[in-house]
Design an enzyme around this catalytic site. Structure first.
Site, PDB file in Angstrom:
ATOM      1  N   GLU A  83      14.182  -4.184  -1.562  1.00  0.00           N
ATOM      2  CA  GLU A  83      12.993  -4.852  -0.999  1.00  0.00           C
ATOM      3  C   GLU A  83      13.403  -6.322  -1.195  1.00  0.00           C
ATOM      4  O   GLU A  83      13.577  -6.513  -2.416  1.00  0.00           O
ATOM      5  CB  GLU A  83      11.602  -4.339  -1.319  1.00  0.00           C
ATOM      6  CG  GLU A  83      10.578  -4.795  -0.590  1.00  0.00           C
ATOM      7  CD  GLU A  83       8.973  -4.405  -1.161  1.00  0.00           C
ATOM      8  OE1 GLU A  83       9.176  -3.492  -1.550  1.00  0.00           O
ATOM      9  OE2 GLU A  83       8.161  -5.134  -0.926  1.00  0.00           O
ATOM     10  N   LYS A 262       2.002   0.437  -6.478  1.00  0.00           N
ATOM     11  CA  LYS A 262       3.192   0.428  -5.717  1.00  0.00           C
ATOM     12  C   LYS A 262       3.927  -0.892  -6.241  1.00  0.00           C
ATOM     13  O   LYS A 262       5.164  -0.741  -6.464  1.00  0.00           O
ATOM     14  CB  LYS A 262       3.006   0.732  -4.370  1.00  0.00           C
ATOM     15  CG  LYS A 262       4.432   0.721  -3.470  1.00  0.00           C
ATOM     16  CD  LYS A 262       5.053  -0.800  -3.170  1.00  0.00           C
ATOM     17  CE  LYS A 262       6.346  -0.232  -2.235  1.00  0.00           C
ATOM     18  NZ  LYS A 262       7.218  -1.514  -1.978  1.00  0.00           N
ATOM     19  N   ASP A 278      15.653   8.916 -14.097  1.00  0.00           N
ATOM     20  CA  ASP A 278      15.116   9.811 -13.295  1.00  0.00           C
ATOM     21  C   ASP A 278      13.759   9.086 -12.516  1.00  0.00           C
ATOM     22  O   ASP A 278      12.760   9.181 -12.985  1.00  0.00           O
ATOM     23  CB  ASP A 278      14.708  11.134 -13.701  1.00  0.00           C
ATOM     24  CG  ASP A 278      14.134  12.187 -12.736  1.00  0.00           C
ATOM     25  OD1 ASP A 278      13.630  11.638 -11.563  1.00  0.00           O
ATOM     26  OD2 ASP A 278      14.185  13.485 -12.798  1.00  0.00           O
ATOM     27  N   HIS A 376       8.057 -13.331   1.298  1.00  0.00           N
ATOM     28  CA  HIS A 376       8.781 -12.365   2.100  1.00  0.00           C
ATOM     29  C   HIS A 376       9.691 -12.850   3.362  1.00  0.00           C
ATOM     30  O   HIS A 376      10.681 -12.405   3.372  1.00  0.00           O
ATOM     31  CB  HIS A 376       7.932 -11.158   2.723  1.00  0.00           C
ATOM     32  CG  HIS A 376       7.527 -10.088   1.745  1.00  0.00           C
ATOM     33  ND1 HIS A 376       8.311  -8.845   1.651  1.00  0.00           N
ATOM     34  CD2 HIS A 376       6.596  -9.909   0.804  1.00  0.00           C
ATOM     35  CE1 HIS A 376       7.598  -8.174   0.949  1.00  0.00           C
ATOM     36  NE2 HIS A 376       6.612  -8.875   0.367  1.00  0.00           N
TER      37      HIS A 376
END
Ligand code: MEV
Length: 428
Positions: A83, A262, A278, A376
Site C-alpha cells: 500500500e 487496520k 506468520d 495517498h
C-alpha cells in the site's frame, strides 16, 4: 467445455509440468507464464521446500522507515507492504515521536498457549480438579517433548483448565502455557499438546478431540508507548485534540475500531512479513485481543499528559519468533532480521508494537488534519498514470497534472497522456 481442476497426482508433477498445466488451465499467454518458475531472492528450490505445488514466488516492495527510535536505539525499519503512503506516513510519525525520546517498549515472557479439547466427560468439574492435581506430571510430560527448548531456558510453565459450556454440552479445555523463548513456538506447543492428550483422556475419562495452539496469545504481550510534544505535531498543536477525538470514536465504535486497528496492522503486518513471521497468526491474535472485553475496541490508547503533549500506548499479543519457520530460511527475512541487530525475539516484538503505534499516529494525525487522500495521491496518481499507458518521464508529468486537477482517474489520465503525446509529437 469446462475444464476440471481435479487433477490426479498434481502434487507429483515437477515445476515445469505444474506450470504447463496451470498455463493451459488458466489460459495464460507465453508472456504471463514466463513470470512463473523463477525467483530472484528466495530461489525456486527454497520456495518448493516451503510450500506445496509451487509455481513461482510473489514479490512485495520492501521499503525503509527511517527515524525510528525504540528503547533508546535508532533503527531503520525495513517493511514489506503493497500500500502506498504506509512507509512515508510512518517515517513522518516516527520523526514526530523523536521529540519525546522515541518509543519505549516492553514485553511479557514469550508464553504461548496450546489447548486440549476433551469431550464426553461425565464429571467435568471433578475432571478439572483431577488434571490440576497432576499438574507437575503434565508439565514434565510436555517438557520431555522438547529437551532443547528446556535447555534454552524455555518449556512448559503451567497448566490451566476450564469447563466450557457449549451448544454441544460441557467440554473440559486444558491450556498448557509454554515459554517458547526465541521461537514463535507453534510446533513446540502443538507437539506438547498432542503428547499430553492421552493422559488427559486417562485422567478425565473423556475423549480428546482438538490439540492446537491458541492464536489469542494473551500471555505473550508486547507494549509500546510514546510522547509526541504538542509543538512537534504537524500542522499544529490543535491536532492533539483531533487525535484524542479520533481515538475515542474508535474505542467506542467497532466500525471505526476495525479501520483504526487496520491502520495499526499496516505497520505491524508489514514488519511481520518482512521478518518472515506468520502474519495470519499475528492478525488473528490482534483482533481477538481487541475484542477481549466483549466489545471490539481500539488496540491503542491516546491521552494528553499534564503538559498537553500527546501520549500514545499500545498493548497486544505478538507471537513473533526468530528461529524456525521462514525467518530462518528466507534470505530477505534473514537480511531484515540481521539489520535490526536484535537481542532476541522479544525485542522484535517490542519494535513491532512500536511500528503499530507509529502507524496509528500517522493515520490519526492525517485523518484529523488534512485527511488521508492527500498523502495517498502522489503514488496513487503515478499508478493510475502507468495504468493509462504512461512510461518513463510521462509518468511523473501525467501524475502531476492529475493531482493539480484534483481528480485522479484513469480516463482523465488517458486524456492527459494523449494531449502530452500530441504536444510532443507536434514539437518534433
Ligand atoms: C489505511 O490503510 C489505514 C487507515 O484507514 C487507518 C485509519 O483509518 O486509522 C488510514
Amino acid at each position: 467445455m469446462e475444464k476440471s481442476s481435479q487433477i490426479s497426482g498434481f502434487h507429483k508433477l515437477n515445476l515445469a509440468d505444474r506450470i504447463d498445466v496451470f498455463k493451459a488451465f488458466a489460459e495464460l499467454t507465453d508472456e504471463e507464464a514466463a513470470l512463473l518458475g523463477k525467483s530472484a531472492v528466495l530461489g525456486m528450490e527454497t520456495a518448493q521446500r516451503m510450500i506445496e505445488n509451487v509455481v513461482g514466488t510473489f514479490e512485495l516492495p520492501l521499503g525503509l522507515v527511517p527515524n525510528m527510535r525504540v528503547n533508546g536505539r535508532d533503527l531503520i525499519l525495513p517493511i514489506a507492504v503493497e500500500e502506498s503512503s504506509v512507509v512515508a506516513a510512518m517515517a513522518n510519525a516516527a520523526k514526530m515521536v523523536r521529540s519525546g525520546g522515541g518509543f519505549f517498549a516492553s514485553t511479557s515472557e514469550p508464553l504461548m498457549i496450546a489447548q486440549i479439547q476433551c469431550l464426553d466427560v461425565s464429571d467435568p468439574f471433578a475432571a478439572k480438579a483431577r488434571i490440576l492435581e497432576r499438574k507437575d506430571e503434565a508439565i514434565r510430560l510436555c517438557n520431555e517433548q522438547d529437551p532443547i527448548l528446556v535447555k534454552l531456558g524455555g518449556g512448559c510453565r503451567d497448566v490451566e483448565v476450564r469447563v466450557l459450556d457449549t451448544v454441544k454440552g460441557p467440554m473440559v479445555i486444558t491450556h498448557i502455557i509454554v515459554d517458547t523463548r526465541d521461537a514463535m513456538g507453534a510446533n513446540a506447543v502443538n507437539t506438547m499438546a498432542e503428547a499430553l492428550a492421552p493422559s488427559i483422556e486417562e485422567w478425565t475419562g473423556g475423549r480428546v478431540l482438538l490439540r492446537i495452539l491458541s492464536n489469542l496469545a494473551d500471555r505473550r504481550i508486547a507494549r509500546a508507548r510514546c510522547i509526541v510534544r504538542k509543538d512537534a505535531i504537524k500542522p499544529g498543536p490543535e491536532v492533539v485534540d483531533g487525535i484524542l477525538q479520533a481515538w475515542a470514536f474508535a474505542d467506542a465504535d467497532p466500525y471505526r475500531a476495525a479501520t483504526h486497528n487496520k491502520g495499526i496492522m499496516n505497520g505491524i503486518s508489514a514488519l511481520v512479513i518482512a521478518t518472515g513471521n506468520d502474519f495470519r497468526a499475528i492478525e488473528a491474535g490482534a483482533h481477538a485481543y481487541a475484542a477481549q472485553s466483549g466489545h471490539y475496541r481500539a488496540l491503542t490508547k491516546w491521552e494528553a499528559n499534564a503538559d498537553g503533549d500527546l501520549v500514545g500506548s499500545i498493548e497486544m499479543p505478538l507471537a513473533m519468533g526468530l528461529v524456525g519457520g521462514a525467518t530462518a530460511i528466507h534470505p530477505m527475512a534473514k537480511l531484515v532480521v540481521k539489520s535490526l541487530k536484535l537481542r532476541g525475539a522479544t525485542e522484535l516484538a517490542e519494535i513491532t508494537a512500536a511500528a503499530g503505534l507509529c502507524q496509528n499516529l500517522a493515520a490519526l494525525r492525517a485523518l484529523s488534519a488534512e485527511g488521508i487522500q492527500r498523502g495517498h495521491m502522489s503514488l496513487h496518481a503515478k499508478n493510475i498514470a502507468i495504468q493509462a499507458g504512461a512510461g518513463g518521464a510521462e509518468i511523473e508529468e501525467v501524475a502531476d497534472r492529475l493531482i493539480k486537477g484534483g481528480k485522479v482517474r484513469a480516463d482523465i489520465a488517458e486524456a492527459i497522456l494523449n494531449e502530452l503525446r500530441k504536444a510532443h509529437g507536434a514539437g518534433n
